[in-house]
Design a protein around this motif. Structure first.
Motif, short mmCIF file in Angstrom:
data_model
loop_
_atom_site.label_atom_id
_atom_site.label_comp_id
_atom_site.label_asym_id
_atom_site.label_seq_id
_atom_site.Cartn_x
_atom_site.Cartn_y
_atom_site.Cartn_z
N ASN A 1 0.83 -1.20 0.00
CA ASN A 1 0.00 0.00 0.00
C ASN A 1 0.86 1.25 0.00
N ASP A 2 0.98 1.90 -1.18
CA ASP A 2 1.62 3.20 -1.32
C ASP A 2 3.03 3.21 -0.73
N LEU A 3 3.86 2.30 -1.21
CA LEU A 3 5.24 2.21 -0.72
C LEU A 3 6.22 2.65 -1.79
N PRO A 4 7.29 3.39 -1.43
CA PRO A 4 8.33 3.75 -2.40
C PRO A 4 9.24 2.56 -2.67
N VAL B 1 11.37 -1.63 -0.58
CA VAL B 1 11.40 -3.04 -1.00
C VAL B 1 12.61 -3.37 -1.86
N SER B 2 13.49 -2.42 -2.10
CA SER B 2 14.60 -2.61 -3.03
C SER B 2 15.48 -3.79 -2.66
N SER B 3 15.66 -4.04 -1.38
CA SER B 3 16.55 -5.13 -0.94
C SER B 3 15.89 -6.50 -1.01
N ARG B 4 14.57 -6.54 -1.29
CA ARG B 4 13.84 -7.82 -1.26
C ARG B 4 13.24 -8.21 -2.62
N VAL B 5 13.69 -7.57 -3.70
CA VAL B 5 13.11 -7.85 -5.01
C VAL B 5 13.33 -9.31 -5.40
N ASP B 6 14.49 -9.86 -5.10
CA ASP B 6 14.75 -11.27 -5.43
C ASP B 6 13.79 -12.19 -4.68
N GLN C 1 0.58 8.67 -3.11
CA GLN C 1 1.54 9.77 -3.20
C GLN C 1 2.99 9.30 -3.18
N ASN C 2 3.25 8.03 -2.76
CA ASN C 2 4.63 7.58 -2.58
C ASN C 2 5.00 6.38 -3.45
N SER C 3 4.18 6.05 -4.43
CA SER C 3 4.44 4.85 -5.21
C SER C 3 4.40 5.14 -6.70
N TYR C 4 4.76 4.12 -7.49
CA TYR C 4 4.78 4.20 -8.95
C TYR C 4 5.61 5.38 -9.43
#
Length: 818
Positions: free
Chosen positions: A323-326, A330-335, A353-356
């Motif tokens: 929900n609306d996360l930059p 999550v950059s360290s958990r993409v794998d 306001q903080n995503s996409y």
């Protein structure tokens, strides 16, 4: 790329089919000039040469002019000049009467055909049956009778259960110059039917809404409505035409039955069977760093775990909602997320306001996982819209049918769609037309529809076929046609997307990229053709639309272009209530039978990727819901927020199904970890029920024969002989009476079809002969060849030249005598 020369030029109704031939006059003129001034006579001295030229200069000059005019006239004749003349005809004087003898017609007067005969006395008629029994293939029956330039009077209720849609039939009739007429008929017998509307799958312990509706034709009936859940009476009431029940279920299959008790014409439709498969509450991880208006509602439906970040292990969750996360969160958990999807789970990304586009997703590994890429914000332009319709007239389109065994070509249906677009687009929009086969040509530059609508429609109807296929040529000429216009620039490609057997031809993508760089938005409409199998090169057509920052539309979806360009009345068919959201794909689990009436005030700007399914758009063309498969998993992008600021109306009771369906789609099958389970669909007699079984062993049943569909997956089709409930393994299927018995009366699609063709719904009390005569008028453009005029002009100039030469020779002779 070398641009081909235009093959025709028109001005104020006068055209040259091969105008480029006129360019030969330039070298011819200089050759004439050389030979007329080149002296073949030898002179004794310069003075004699000068005297000779002085005596003959006016003759030479006149010959240069006359020979140039003669050759110019001859070249003009070789360009095949022509003009068009509009004439009015009434088509084939024979009226074909098409009679629907299916079961649903039994509630109407059996004397309809006889009454029609009486009204058409003196009119030549052909009477044919187009449907019978419990299977209404009305569209296919009408298509078989269309020959072009004819009139068809249809006696039917418009119920069309199988085959081509009536809308497609109306479009094809329009371009075939066939006028369809239908009788406005009312039932003379009384009958009522009952149906249940509600989910076929539910989550254990979660309330589910079911609506039981009683429909009737004829006089309003008196009846008793009874609703049973698992064979126990849930409701009984007198003459209740609509009843809503809210019901929660335990795990497993459940039966919901509705019955009306009365005496009427058909007893078959007085009962309706429905099954509901209830599954355990899925475990859903809700990742958010703020409080959300979604949280309380989701807790009642799912085993919801709320966290501000991802836990170390994701294995226990069947779906994740971000929900609306930059991106940074999550950059360290993409794998880990990639592996989670590959294992068959699902993820829903909710915007804000903080995503996409506002959360740094662009050109990241996370963007590679999403069904969308980040796009620049769109602004509704106050400028004039310019559109070029790019029509495929190649052999694969013009010589092959769009359906198996059919005689009607894909080009016929494509021209019908183009005509409908021109009819539905607003008056202030400029529309042009490009046709292509191996070469392309501009049939019409963009012109304002207000005064040019009929001219464009006639040009679309008269398009002929060409040889070869080069989609890049069509796009190239659309680009040329849009180069000098002011305002928005749009191209709509109507094609099967086939260029030989190449799956994704390279050159059209290059042209589409260049068009996008010039600000041209490319929309594609895929039409199937029977070349290399009945289908569209959907992947390629979607790729072109994605490159061109537009959308791909199936044949049944092209009317959604009215979201951007349509008249208000055309848009009304897409939007409901005050909503600014349009569902453009109703075949998806998320949107099937979804009733959406919501307005969003903010969006994240994204562009669907090739291969993704774009489900819902705003009125100004921004995608709101896009989904695709990633490995065995599912990813859904919601390009607006959780209702805190932009999308509060999505949380109302009417619209909240969208959010739960997206999560349910992300969850997929919550029983997928079981060793064996069955999934089936309810159905109607004569259509068969598909049954899927997951099992490590071949499933054995005395009533079913299974075929292997994949690893541990087997499929069978059960054809019941009688309606009712049937149990197989641990599941239940419902079989209702023939579909033909439900929703009796006249279908609105019948009126839409005849009006699309240019016809009308007629009443038996009308003067049918007069109405047929007036509405079957056709305005045709007749080509008039003009090449005799330049040939006559050339002959006239030649005679004048002879006279001038004779006068000159006579004058010279008299001088010599003196």
């Amino acid at each position: 790329m070398i641009r081909a020369l235009p093959t025709s030029i028109c001005y104020q109704g006068y055209c040259m089919e091969q105008a480029y031939i006129l360019l030969l006059i330039v070298p011819i003129f200089f050759l004439l000039l050389y030979f007329l001034y080149f002296d073949l006579v030898k002179f004794r001295n310069p003075e004699e040469k000068k005297s000779f030229r002085e005596r003959n200069k006016w003759l030479r000059f006149s010959m240069l002019i006359t020979r140039t005019l003669i050759l110019l006239a001859l070249l003009l004749a070789f360009t095949y000049p022509f003009t068009t003349k509009e004439i009015t005809t009434h088509g084939d004087p024979t009226t074909k009467v098409l009679v629907d003898n299916s079961v649903s017609m039994d509630v109407f007067s059996p004397e309809l055909l006889e009454n029609t005969r009486d009204k058409l006395k003196g009119k030549v008629m052909e009477i044919s049956q187009i449907s019978a029994g419990t299977k209404s293939e009305l569209g296919e029956g009408i298509l078989r009778k269309i020959e072009g330039n004819d009139n068809l009077l249809i006696i039917s209720d418009g119920k069309n259960n199988f085959g081509k849609s009536l809308r497609d039939v109306g479009l094809y009739a329009r371009v075939s110059d066939t006028r369809l007429f239908a009788l406005d008929i009312d039932p003379t017998r009384n009958d009522a039917s009952v149906e249940i509307i509600g989910p076929s799958e539910a989550i254990e312990g979660t309330p589910n809404r079911f609506v039981v509706k009683v429909n009737f034709v004829g006089s309003q009936p008196a009846f008793t409505l009874q609703i049973f859940v698992d064979d126990k009476l849930e409701f009984s009431g007198q003459s209740v035409f609509e009843k809503e029940i809210i019901k929660s279920f335990g795990e497993g299959y459940h039966k919901v039955t509705a019955q009306i008790v009365l005496e009427d014409f058909f007893t078959e439709n007085n009962i309706f069977y429905k099954t509901v498969r209830s599954v355990p509450k899925p475990k859903v991880l809700f990742v958010t760093t703020k409080s959300s208006p979604l949280e309380d509602g989701l807790k009642r439906i799912y085993k919801l775990t709320k966290m501000p970040s991802l836990p170390s292990s994701l294995a226990s969750y069947q779906a994740i909602v971000f929900n609306d996360l930059p991106y940074s969160s999550v950059s360290s958990r993409v794998d880990d997320l990639t592996g989670y999807l590959i294992d068959g789970n699902g993820i829903l990304f909710i915007g804000g306001q903080n995503s996409y586009d506002r959360g740094g997703y662009e050109e990241t590994l996370l963007e590679g996982m999403l069904p969308v890429k980040m796009g620049a914000g769109k602004i509704i332009s106050p400028l004039k819209h310019n559109i070029v319709i790019v029509m495929d007239v190649s052999e694969s389109f013009a010589d092959f049918s769009y359906k198996k065994g059919g005689d009607d070509s894909a080009l016929d249906l494509g021209k019908g769609m183009a005509v409908k677009m021109v009819e539905d687009f607003r008056d202030d929009i400029n529309v042009g037309l490009v046709a292509f086969a191996s070469l392309g040509q501009i049939v019409s530059d963009p012109v304002e529809l207000k005064d040019n609508r009929e001219m464009l429609i006639q040009k679309i109807k008269t398009l002929g076929k060409g040889e070869g296929t080069a989609i890049d040529q069509g796009l190239l000429w659309a680009e040329i046609a849009l180069e000098k216009v002011k305002g928005t620039k749009n191209a709509i490609l109507i094609s099967d997307g086939k260029m030989g057997r190449i799956q994704e031809p390279h050159v059209p993508k290059i042209v589409a990229e260049r068009m996008a760089q010039k600000g041209i938005t490319l929309y594609t409409v895929g039409l199937p053709s029977a070349l290399y199998g009945i289908d569209v090169n959907r992947q390629f057509m979607t790729t072109l639309a994605t490159i061109g920052n537009g959308n791909y539309f199936e044949p049944t979806e092209f009317q959604f272009l009215n979201v951007f360009f349509g008249k208000p009345e055309a848009k009304e068919q897409i939007f409901s209530g005050s909503s600014n959201l349009a569902i453009i794909d109703r075949e998806h689990f998320i949107t099937q039978d979804l009733d959406l009436n919501a307005r969003v005030t903010g969006v994240n700007f994204v562009i669907p990727k090739s291969g993704a399914r774009s489900l819902i758009f705003t009125g100004d063309g921004n995608p709101i819901v896009v989904s695709w498969n990633f490995g065995l998993g599912r990813v859904i992008a919601l390009a607006t927020d959780d209702g805190a600021s932009w999308a509060g109306q999505l949380l109302t009771s009417q619209n909240s199904q969208l959010l739960t369906r997206m999560i349910n789609y992300a969850v997929g099958n919550p029983e997928r970890d079981k060793d064996i389970y069955m999934v089936s669909d309810d159905g109607f007699l004569g259509e068969g029920n598909e049954i899927l079984v997951k099992s490590s062993k071949y499933p054995v049943s005395k009533d079913l024969t299974f075929t292997k569909e994949g690893t541990d997956l087997y499929k069978a089709v059960y054809n019941a002989e009688n309606p009712g409930y049937y149990q197989f393994f641990d599941g239940i299927i419902a079989v209702n009476p023939y579909r033909e018995y439900y929703s009796l009366g006249t279908d609105p699609g019948l009126k839409e079809m005849v009006e699309l063709s240019g016809g009308k719904v007629l009443g038996l009390d009308d003067d049918i002969l007069r109405e047929l005569a007036s509405f079957s008028e056709r305005k045709e453009l007749i080509r008039k060849d003009l090449k005799l005029y330049p040939l006559a002009f050339a002959l006239l100039i030649f005679i004048i030249e002879i006279i001038i030469r004779k006068i000159f020779e006579h004058k010279k002779y008299r001088v010599q005598l003196k």
